[in-house]
Design a protein around this motif. Structure first.
Motif, PDB file in Angstrom:
ATOM      1  N   TYR A   1     -12.003  12.240  -3.872  1.00 38.54           N
ATOM      2  CA  TYR A   1     -11.020  12.742  -4.834  1.00 38.54           C
ATOM      3  C   TYR A   1      -9.608  12.279  -4.464  1.00 38.54           C
ATOM      4  CZ  TYR A   1      -7.828  15.918  -7.185  1.00 38.54           C
ATOM      5  OH  TYR A   1      -6.788  16.430  -7.921  1.00 38.54           O
ATOM      6  N   LEU A   2      -9.240  12.451  -3.195  1.00 34.31           N
ATOM      7  CA  LEU A   2      -7.903  12.053  -2.776  1.00 34.31           C
ATOM      8  C   LEU A   2      -7.700  10.544  -2.924  1.00 34.31           C
ATOM      9  CD1 LEU A   2      -7.363  14.190   0.456  1.00 34.31           C
ATOM     10  CD2 LEU A   2      -6.128  14.404  -1.702  1.00 34.31           C
ATOM     11  N   GLY A   3      -8.681   9.766  -2.475  1.00 35.30           N
ATOM     12  CA  GLY A   3      -8.551   8.319  -2.529  1.00 35.30           C
ATOM     13  C   GLY A   3      -8.373   7.806  -3.951  1.00 35.30           C
TER      14      GLY A   3
ATOM     15  N   LYS B   1      -4.933   5.727  -8.266  1.00 38.36           N
ATOM     16  CA  LYS B   1      -4.427   5.709  -9.644  1.00 38.36           C
ATOM     17  C   LYS B   1      -2.921   5.986  -9.674  1.00 38.36           C
ATOM     18  CE  LYS B   1      -8.821   7.249 -11.653  1.00 38.36           C
ATOM     19  NZ  LYS B   1      -9.535   8.379 -12.278  1.00 38.36           N
ATOM     20  N   GLU B   2      -2.496   6.937  -8.867  1.00 38.08           N
ATOM     21  CA  GLU B   2      -1.065   7.276  -8.821  1.00 38.08           C
ATOM     22  C   GLU B   2      -0.239   6.081  -8.359  1.00 38.08           C
ATOM     23  OE1 GLU B   2       1.856  10.092  -6.121  1.00 38.08           O
ATOM     24  OE2 GLU B   2      -0.136  10.882  -6.639  1.00 38.08           O
ATOM     25  N   SER B   3      -0.743   5.352  -7.363  1.00 36.23           N
ATOM     26  CA  SER B   3       0.004   4.211  -6.838  1.00 36.23           C
ATOM     27  C   SER B   3       0.143   3.106  -7.881  1.00 36.23           C
ATOM     28  CB  SER B   3      -0.673   3.659  -5.575  1.00 36.23           C
ATOM     29  OG  SER B   3      -1.893   2.992  -5.886  1.00 36.23           O
TER      30      SER B   3
ATOM     31  N   ALA C   1      -4.050   5.591   0.047  1.00 35.79           N
ATOM     32  CA  ALA C   1      -5.322   5.469  -0.677  1.00 35.79           C
ATOM     33  C   ALA C   1      -6.250   4.499   0.051  1.00 35.79           C
ATOM     34  CB  ALA C   1      -5.068   4.990  -2.107  1.00 35.79           C
ATOM     35  N   MET C   2      -5.696   3.400   0.522  1.00 34.75           N
ATOM     36  CA  MET C   2      -6.484   2.416   1.251  1.00 34.75           C
ATOM     37  C   MET C   2      -7.092   3.030   2.516  1.00 34.75           C
ATOM     38  SD  MET C   2      -5.219  -1.329   2.662  1.00 34.75           S
ATOM     39  CE  MET C   2      -3.985  -1.324   1.359  1.00 34.75           C
ATOM     40  N   GLU C   3      -6.293   3.805   3.238  1.00 35.34           N
ATOM     41  CA  GLU C   3      -6.778   4.438   4.462  1.00 35.34           C
ATOM     42  C   GLU C   3      -7.857   5.478   4.155  1.00 35.34           C
ATOM     43  OE1 GLU C   3      -5.156   6.960   8.355  1.00 35.34           O
ATOM     44  OE2 GLU C   3      -3.707   5.976   7.018  1.00 35.34           O
ATOM     45  N   LEU C   4      -7.681   6.206   3.071  1.00 34.44           N
ATOM     46  CA  LEU C   4      -8.693   7.193   2.670  1.00 34.44           C
ATOM     47  C   LEU C   4     -10.018   6.506   2.348  1.00 34.44           C
ATOM     48  CD1 LEU C   4      -6.411   9.451   0.474  1.00 34.44           C
ATOM     49  CD2 LEU C   4      -7.721  10.259   2.451  1.00 34.44           C
ATOM     50  N   TYR C   5      -9.947   5.394   1.631  1.00 30.70           N
ATOM     51  CA  TYR C   5     -11.164   4.645   1.318  1.00 30.70           C
ATOM     52  C   TYR C   5     -11.839   4.148   2.592  1.00 30.70           C
ATOM     53  CZ  TYR C   5      -9.897   4.410  -3.684  1.00 30.70           C
ATOM     54  OH  TYR C   5      -9.617   4.705  -4.988  1.00 30.70           O
ATOM     55  N   LYS C   6     -11.037   3.626   3.516  1.00 30.05           N
ATOM     56  CA  LYS C   6     -11.596   3.130   4.772  1.00 30.05           C
ATOM     57  C   LYS C   6     -12.256   4.272   5.550  1.00 30.05           C
ATOM     58  CE  LYS C   6     -12.135   0.150   8.224  1.00 30.05           C
ATOM     59  NZ  LYS C   6     -12.575   1.025   9.316  1.00 30.05           N
ATOM     60  N   THR C   7     -11.607   5.423   5.583  1.00 31.67           N
ATOM     61  CA  THR C   7     -12.173   6.586   6.272  1.00 31.67           C
ATOM     62  C   THR C   7     -13.492   6.992   5.628  1.00 31.67           C
ATOM     63  OG1 THR C   7      -9.957   7.370   6.851  1.00 31.67           O
ATOM     64  CG2 THR C   7     -11.745   8.974   6.972  1.00 31.67           C
TER      65      THR C   7
END
Length: 359
Positions: A170-172, A177-179, A191-197
């Motif tokens: 959800y956060l990613g 989208k916000e970015s 967002a990139m870091e969240l996806y990687k995590t």
């Protein structure tokens, strides 16, 4: 319970404590703790305390009511009550108290996940990311424990994984989208870091396929062309028939092409020698990507462009026969394409370079 129903929470809490104390006086602590009445009284005391007590004092108040295991259970119940009631700051404080009381406890991954969700509701992205990193570390410890202790997976693990899966996705996706809308670089990096995590945690889940594609998109936007190419390639390889297969294959080619251009490739000045030369690794990688795309999607929107890219690299390295065949395929296959005229000119140029006037 009558006191609780009248919203006299502190008085209700005092009476619940009396029940606990009297039971232990008559039965002894061990027997009393095993009785349903005492267990219910402890739970009901926590429920009452959540309405009047201070989060900072909870540990000290709960300490006389049971051993470490009982106290931890009471704190978890209190944190969950705060969590459900929207008392976010208090919930975060209690979850952190639980974590700090036993930093190696495998259940901490569940509490870290709830903290991430709570701080997200408070709206500070930097704080959210701090907690996401702590969650990631906690998850690594849990996975290490499960690998060393097979067969000891507890019920909470599935709950923790599902909570963290949903929260990170959800956060990613929301921040991605916000970015795009705000053009905010920091949000894109988050967002990139969240996806990687997420990929590191849940690469075996089916949702990881979508997340890896989105991760590739964020890297491309951020200018990490090497990372974008590698991950678009991975998405295609994961499922060559999947919903992102064609888009991933196209973006794989585009990322490598842009990367090559950024390094000064593509337009190579001709020397005196017309002997064929080897393709440098990055150029060979682009040829392979274009070839893969053409095999998978021969009628795809990037098919003509891919044929041209291969032929142009062959031309640059004096592989004239192969290059001519490719350029001719561009001209005959899509004569209205912008590359068709360029292909024709380069064919003439090859004849000129070889002094093949008759050809």
């Amino acid at each position: 319970w009558c006191r609780y129903g009248l919203r006299q929470y502190e008085q209700a809490g005092a009476l619940f404590r009396q029940v606990i104390g009297r039971s232990r006086s008559s039965l002894g602590q061990a027997k009393a703790n095993a009785t349903p009445l005492v267990r219910e009284a402890i739970q009901d005391f926590v429920l009452a305390y959540s309405q009047y007590g201070e989060a900072e004092q909870a540990s000290a108040v709960f300490a006389p009511l049971g051993d470490v295991v009982v106290q931890r259970g009471m704190l978890e119940q209190l944190a969950d009550l705060y969590y459900g009631d929207g008392k976010d700051v208090k919930a975060i404080q209690i979850y952190k108290t639980i974590i700090n009381s036993d930093k190696n406890n495998t259940r901490n991954v569940l509490y870290h996940g709830k903290i991430v969700k709570l701080v997200q509701r408070l709206g500070d992205k930097a704080v959210v990311m701090q907690e996401v990193r702590r969650l990631s570390q906690s998850f690594v410890r849990l996975r290490d424990y499960l690998e060393k202790n097979p067969g000891k997976k507890e019920a909470f693990v599935d709950d923790a994984e599902n909570l963290n899966d949903n929260t990170l996705r959800y956060l990613g996706t929301s921040w991605h989208k916000e970015s795009i809308q705000t053009k905010d670089e920091k949000t894109l990096q988050y967002a990139m870091e969240l996806y990687k995590t997420y990929i590191d945690m849940f690469q075996q889940r089916k949702e990881a396929y979508d997340i890896r594609f989105y991760y590739s998109e964020t890297m491309f936007i951020a200018g990490n062309l090497r990372g974008a190419a590698d991950n678009y390639h991975a998405v295609f390889t994961l499922d060559p028939q999947g919903k992102w297969a064609q888009a991933a294959a196209e973006e794989w080619v585009r990322s490598l092409d842009d990367l090559l251009r950024s390094k000064g490739g593509q337009d190579v000045p001709k020397g005196d020698s017309l002997e064929p030369t080897a393709f440098p690794p990055l150029e060979q990688e682009l040829i392979d990507a274009c070839t893969t795309y053409l095999k998978a999607f021969p009628q795809g929107p990037m098919a003509t462009e891919s044929i041209y890219k291969i032929a142009r690299l062959q031309y640059n390295h004096n592989h004239f026969s192969d290059a001519e065949a490719g350029f001719m395929a561009v001209i005959s296959g899509d004569p209205e394409h912008p590359r068709a005229e360029q292909a024709a000119n380069l064919i003439l140029d090859m004849y000129n370079l070889r002094k093949d006037w008759e050809g």
